[in-house]
Design a protein around this motif. Sequence first.
Motif: not given
Length: 156
Positions: A24-26, A87-93, A103-108, A142-144
């Motif tokens: 899967l690509l972003w 995340s598709p980018q290395p940091e969120i600030c 474009q963000l996936i919650q990780v469980k 929007a995704y897990t």
Amino acid sequence: MKLTPLLLLAALLALPTQAQPQSLLWPELAGSNTDAQSVFDRINPALDGKQVVIPGFIIENSVAAALPGHDHVDALASSAPTITVLSPQPEICLHKPPPPANQLIQVKLKPDVTLEAEQGKPVYLIGELQVDKHLSGLFSTAYTLWVSAVEPYPVP
């Protein structure tokens, strides 16, 4: 009785095997509904329940970092609960807008899976993707992804 091994082999081959994860690509997460008003409507519902492998960066942020009145540094150093995202980018600030929720996936993590990713280093996550809206003060997803395996990303 020489047929018995052949019948056993045929029976084993007929058993269902676990599906290979879809690479899967972003951009595929955004879906094709470009007329949608909400970013939560600009998703790809066809990915719900799919086994996927996706590269990205692990971001762990304290829930308290998003609460009003909390100092950014102190909140991250506290023992407050954390939200882990891919995340598709290395940091969120706090100083710049995060990627949109699609474009963000919650990780469980599934049982017996550990996640030890260095900040700024990409990884591959493998697991079952679900369309699943999560709202937080700092960012929304929007995704897990229910992670069953973590693989290093080949970096020269």
